[in-house]
Design a protein around this motif. Structure first.
Motif, short mmCIF file in Angstrom:
data_model
loop_
_atom_site.label_atom_id
_atom_site.label_comp_id
_atom_site.label_asym_id
_atom_site.label_seq_id
_atom_site.Cartn_x
_atom_site.Cartn_y
_atom_site.Cartn_z
N UNK A 61 0.84 -1.20 0.00
CA UNK A 61 0.00 0.00 0.00
C UNK A 61 0.87 1.25 0.00
N UNK A 62 0.50 2.18 -0.87
CA UNK A 62 1.15 3.49 -0.92
C UNK A 62 0.10 4.55 -0.68
N UNK A 63 0.52 5.69 -0.15
CA UNK A 63 -0.40 6.81 0.03
C UNK A 63 -0.71 7.46 -1.32
N UNK A 64 0.31 7.56 -2.18
CA UNK A 64 0.15 8.04 -3.55
C UNK A 64 1.12 7.26 -4.42
N UNK A 118 7.57 21.39 4.67
CA UNK A 118 6.39 21.55 5.52
C UNK A 118 5.33 22.23 4.65
N UNK A 119 4.12 21.70 4.71
CA UNK A 119 3.00 22.32 3.99
C UNK A 119 1.90 22.63 4.99
N UNK A 120 1.48 23.87 5.01
CA UNK A 120 0.31 24.28 5.78
C UNK A 120 -0.87 24.31 4.81
N UNK A 121 -1.98 23.75 5.24
CA UNK A 121 -3.16 23.66 4.40
C UNK A 121 -4.36 24.19 5.18
N UNK A 131 4.31 17.31 6.91
CA UNK A 131 5.75 17.51 6.83
C UNK A 131 6.43 16.21 6.46
N UNK A 132 7.63 16.34 5.90
CA UNK A 132 8.36 15.15 5.50
C UNK A 132 9.65 15.47 4.80
N UNK A 158 -0.64 11.06 11.85
CA UNK A 158 -2.09 11.06 11.65
C UNK A 158 -2.43 12.17 10.68
N UNK A 159 -3.24 11.88 9.69
CA UNK A 159 -3.74 12.90 8.78
C UNK A 159 -5.26 12.96 8.90
N UNK A 160 -5.76 14.18 8.99
CA UNK A 160 -7.19 14.39 9.25
C UNK A 160 -8.05 14.29 8.00
N UNK A 161 -7.45 14.51 6.82
CA UNK A 161 -8.20 14.57 5.58
C UNK A 161 -7.46 13.76 4.52
N UNK A 162 -8.10 13.58 3.40
CA UNK A 162 -7.44 12.94 2.27
C UNK A 162 -6.23 13.79 1.87
N UNK A 163 -5.10 13.14 1.68
CA UNK A 163 -3.90 13.85 1.25
C UNK A 163 -3.80 13.78 -0.26
#
Length: 168
Positions: A61-64, A118-121, A131-132, A158-163
């Motif tokens: 499994x990959x996130x993207x 780092x990405x702020x959304x 971040x990564x 933990x991610x709150x929304x779809x990335x």
């Protein structure tokens, strides 16, 4: 005759990365896609149960995962036309920050690099932070560098929304 890039300086690599980040933040999809080679591998591996990154996007499994630019172009089409269940409406506003840019290896028409980001959304009166570290391989045989490999290591637990592609 068009000049071919021999070697990239750290400053040239930084400017390339800043430009890519600006295109994402501005939703300038055509300019963003132009940074990628047709054979690009765009991969964000997932973390397994042992807190290790998966190693094979074909069997784990990959996130993207996009195996070439056609996948990125399809994703952009879906974002533009709202034809995806993963599309965020309203679209989030993003701000990308890049640091610790390093050229790992250079030669033979390639430049391998890594950097932190780092990405702020912002969406629905909420700011999420992603971040990564990313690892790129750039093709430097043409007049402009093109991304041939992009591996994104998302370090959030933990991610709150779809990335999506504009978060990384």
């Amino acid at each position: 005759m068009t000049a071919v890039i021999e070697r990239l300086s750290v400053e040239a690599v930084q400017q390339f990365l800043y430009r890519e980040a600006r295109y994402l933040d501005d939703r300038d999809w055509d300019a963003w896609l132009a940074l990628y080679a047709p054979e690009v591998e765009f991969w964000m591996p997932a973390w397994d149960d042992d807190d290790e990154l998966v190693t094979d996007p074909q069997s784990e499994i990959s996130l993207i995962w996009y195996g070439n630019k056609d996948g990125l172009e399809d994703r952009v089409f879906r974002i533009r036309t709202e034809r995806s269940s993963a599309t965020s409406l309203p679209e989030p506003r993003t701000g990308h920050g890049i640091s610790n840019v390093e050229i790992l290896e250079q030669g033979g028409g390639e430049c391998r690099l890594r950097f932190n980001w780092v990405t702020l959304s912002y969406r629905y009166k909420t700011v999420d932070t992603y971040f990564g570290t990313s690892f790129y391989t750039l093709d430097t045989t043409g007049p402009e560098p093109r991304i041939t490999r992009k591996k994104i290591v998302l370090k959030n637990d933990y991610i709150h929304h779809v990335i999506d592609i504009y978060h990384v």
